[in-house]
Design a protein around this motif. Structure first.
Motif, PDB file in Angstrom:
ATOM      1  N   ASN A  24     -12.520 148.253 -36.132  1.00 46.34           N
ATOM      2  CA  ASN A  24     -13.158 148.830 -34.860  1.00 46.34           C
ATOM      3  C   ASN A  24     -14.274 147.519 -34.686  1.00 46.34           C
ATOM      4  OD1 ASN A  24     -12.330 151.506 -34.660  1.00 46.34           O
ATOM      5  ND2 ASN A  24     -13.872 151.908 -36.291  1.00 46.34           N
ATOM      6  N   VAL A  25     -14.236 147.077 -33.477  1.00 44.31           N
ATOM      7  CA  VAL A  25     -15.164 145.971 -33.303  1.00 44.31           C
ATOM      8  C   VAL A  25     -16.238 146.404 -32.096  1.00 44.31           C
ATOM      9  CG1 VAL A  25     -13.282 144.254 -33.823  1.00 44.31           C
ATOM     10  CG2 VAL A  25     -13.128 145.085 -31.317  1.00 44.31           C
ATOM     11  N   SER A  26     -17.481 145.860 -31.982  1.00 38.11           N
ATOM     12  CA  SER A  26     -18.184 146.069 -30.891  1.00 38.11           C
ATOM     13  C   SER A  26     -18.030 145.367 -29.765  1.00 38.11           C
ATOM     14  CB  SER A  26     -19.582 145.827 -31.396  1.00 38.11           C
ATOM     15  OG  SER A  26     -20.198 144.640 -32.080  1.00 38.11           O
ATOM     16  N   ASP A  27     -17.606 143.987 -29.806  1.00 34.40           N
ATOM     17  CA  ASP A  27     -17.348 143.367 -28.469  1.00 34.40           C
ATOM     18  C   ASP A  27     -16.126 142.642 -28.668  1.00 34.40           C
ATOM     19  OD1 ASP A  27     -17.388 140.878 -26.936  1.00 34.40           O
ATOM     20  OD2 ASP A  27     -19.667 140.501 -27.506  1.00 34.40           O
ATOM     21  N   SER A  31     -14.380 139.326 -30.256  1.00 26.09           N
ATOM     22  CA  SER A  31     -13.568 139.285 -31.235  1.00 26.09           C
ATOM     23  C   SER A  31     -12.071 138.788 -30.978  1.00 26.09           C
ATOM     24  CB  SER A  31     -13.250 140.822 -31.662  1.00 26.09           C
ATOM     25  OG  SER A  31     -14.443 141.433 -32.113  1.00 26.09           O
ATOM     26  N   ARG A  32     -11.573 138.877 -29.732  1.00 26.15           N
ATOM     27  CA  ARG A  32     -10.630 138.248 -29.238  1.00 26.15           C
ATOM     28  C   ARG A  32     -10.729 136.646 -29.332  1.00 26.15           C
ATOM     29  NH1 ARG A  32      -9.293 139.375 -23.705  1.00 26.15           N
ATOM     30  NH2 ARG A  32      -6.885 138.485 -24.010  1.00 26.15           N
ATOM     31  N   HIS A  33     -11.870 136.256 -28.969  1.00 19.30           N
ATOM     32  CA  HIS A  33     -11.988 134.585 -29.348  1.00 19.30           C
ATOM     33  C   HIS A  33     -11.911 134.396 -30.548  1.00 19.30           C
ATOM     34  CE1 HIS A  33     -13.412 130.861 -28.602  1.00 19.30           C
ATOM     35  NE2 HIS A  33     -14.520 131.043 -29.433  1.00 19.30           N
ATOM     36  N   PHE A  34     -12.483 135.181 -31.456  1.00 16.50           N
ATOM     37  CA  PHE A  34     -12.710 134.754 -33.021  1.00 16.50           C
ATOM     38  C   PHE A  34     -11.247 134.679 -33.729  1.00 16.50           C
ATOM     39  CE2 PHE A  34     -12.525 136.212 -37.489  1.00 16.50           C
ATOM     40  CZ  PHE A  34     -13.476 135.094 -37.913  1.00 16.50           C
ATOM     41  N   TYR A  35     -10.361 135.832 -33.374  1.00 11.17           N
ATOM     42  CA  TYR A  35      -9.081 136.165 -34.177  1.00 11.17           C
ATOM     43  C   TYR A  35      -7.950 134.954 -33.248  1.00 11.17           C
ATOM     44  CZ  TYR A  35     -10.849 139.736 -37.077  1.00 11.17           C
ATOM     45  OH  TYR A  35     -11.658 140.423 -37.940  1.00 11.17           O
ATOM     46  N   LEU A  41      -4.621 133.258 -34.347  1.00  9.65           N
ATOM     47  CA  LEU A  41      -3.512 134.232 -34.335  1.00  9.65           C
ATOM     48  C   LEU A  41      -2.905 134.497 -33.010  1.00  9.65           C
ATOM     49  CD1 LEU A  41      -5.426 137.075 -36.490  1.00  9.65           C
ATOM     50  CD2 LEU A  41      -3.605 134.969 -37.402  1.00  9.65           C
ATOM     51  N   HIS A  42      -1.765 134.697 -32.841  1.00  9.02           N
ATOM     52  CA  HIS A  42      -0.834 135.142 -31.859  1.00  9.02           C
ATOM     53  C   HIS A  42      -1.325 136.489 -31.007  1.00  9.02           C
ATOM     54  CE1 HIS A  42       2.110 135.227 -28.839  1.00  9.02           C
ATOM     55  NE2 HIS A  42       2.686 136.511 -29.478  1.00  9.02           N
ATOM     56  N   VAL A  72       0.283 142.957 -38.212  1.00  7.34           N
ATOM     57  CA  VAL A  72      -0.198 143.202 -36.978  1.00  7.34           C
ATOM     58  C   VAL A  72      -1.899 143.613 -37.206  1.00  7.34           C
ATOM     59  CG1 VAL A  72      -0.389 144.682 -34.756  1.00  7.34           C
ATOM     60  CG2 VAL A  72       1.826 143.788 -35.772  1.00  7.34           C
ATOM     61  N   LEU A  73      -2.685 142.856 -36.303  1.00 12.76           N
ATOM     62  CA  LEU A  73      -4.008 143.328 -36.502  1.00 12.76           C
ATOM     63  C   LEU A  73      -4.432 143.904 -35.148  1.00 12.76           C
ATOM     64  CD1 LEU A  73      -6.937 143.027 -37.743  1.00 12.76           C
ATOM     65  CD2 LEU A  73      -7.218 140.725 -36.478  1.00 12.76           C
ATOM     66  N   ASP A  74      -4.822 145.274 -35.237  1.00  5.70           N
ATOM     67  CA  ASP A  74      -5.209 145.914 -34.100  1.00  5.70           C
ATOM     68  C   ASP A  74      -6.761 145.869 -33.932  1.00  5.70           C
ATOM     69  OD1 ASP A  74      -2.556 146.527 -33.283  1.00  5.70           O
ATOM     70  OD2 ASP A  74      -2.550 148.390 -34.526  1.00  5.70           O
ATOM     71  N   LEU A  75      -7.264 145.602 -32.740  1.00  3.66           N
ATOM     72  CA  LEU A  75      -8.686 145.758 -32.647  1.00  3.66           C
ATOM     73  C   LEU A  75      -8.944 146.681 -31.516  1.00  3.66           C
ATOM     74  CD1 LEU A  75      -9.811 141.907 -32.096  1.00  3.66           C
ATOM     75  CD2 LEU A  75      -9.569 143.216 -34.214  1.00  3.66           C
ATOM     76  N   PHE A  76      -9.994 147.727 -32.166  1.00  2.00           N
ATOM     77  CA  PHE A  76     -10.145 148.844 -31.408  1.00  2.00           C
ATOM     78  C   PHE A  76     -11.813 148.704 -30.820  1.00  2.00           C
ATOM     79  CE2 PHE A  76      -6.561 150.249 -33.360  1.00  2.00           C
ATOM     80  CZ  PHE A  76      -5.890 151.313 -32.765  1.00  2.00           C
ATOM     81  N   GLY A  77     -12.041 148.521 -29.434  1.00  2.83           N
ATOM     82  CA  GLY A  77     -13.297 148.534 -28.929  1.00  2.83           C
ATOM     83  C   GLY A  77     -14.180 149.634 -29.207  1.00  2.83           C
TER      84      GLY A  77
END
Length: 150
Positions: A24-27, A31-35, A41-42, A72-77
């Motif tokens: 879970n990510v707040s921004d 987070s996309r920029h970081f990872y 990461l692709h 796979v790393l899934d980021l959920f906003g």
């Protein structure tokens, strides 16, 4: 003589690898920029995105990355996510769930093992275009998914 009950377990090696971890990510943009940019990461795009997440990705609510080993790393906003404690010694988690891959022919056995051992399962197993999955809780309440390809 004391009667012993055989405990149902999965065979060693049945869980083949970590398939994905969801955070879970707040921004989402940060987070996309970081990872993606900082860690390199692709980011999955187009047909690489699991079909069950395509609409959420299109809406900007989810982003998916792949590590070099295929995890796979899934980021959920979650824009309303509370910030972590300013006390850096205070433990917290932003993880949503950890998913393990299992061979399709062992999926039903995994569900039975969970039932046999009284593991709390979240709903019924689900079937999607991307495969089958069952969500359960570890002893601390963390969500674990056991999933297989279709």
């Amino acid at each position: 003589m004391i009667a012993t009950r055989s405990i149902s377990t999965l065979p060693t090696g049945a869980l083949r690898r970590i398939h994905h971890i969801a955070l879970n990510v707040s921004d989402m943009q940060a987070s996309r920029h970081f990872y993606g940019t900082i860690l390199g990461l692709h980011e999955l795009t187009g047909t690489e995105i699991p079909t069950s997440l395509t609409e959420l990705v299109r809406q900007g609510q989810v982003a998916n990355f792949r590590t070099p080993d295929g995890t796979v790393l899934d980021l959920f906003g979650e824009p309303d996510l509370s910030p972590p404690s300013p006390d850096l010694t205070q433990q917290f988690t932003r993880a949503n769930h950890l998913a393990f891959d299992i061979a399709p022919d062992l999926f039903e056995l995994a569900v039975q093992v969970l039932h046999d051992n009284g593991v709390k399962i979240d709903g019924e197993p689900v079937t999607r275009a991307t495969g089958r999955g069952v969500y359960c809780y570890d002893p601390d309440g963390f969500i674990i998914e056991i999933r297989c390809e279709p």
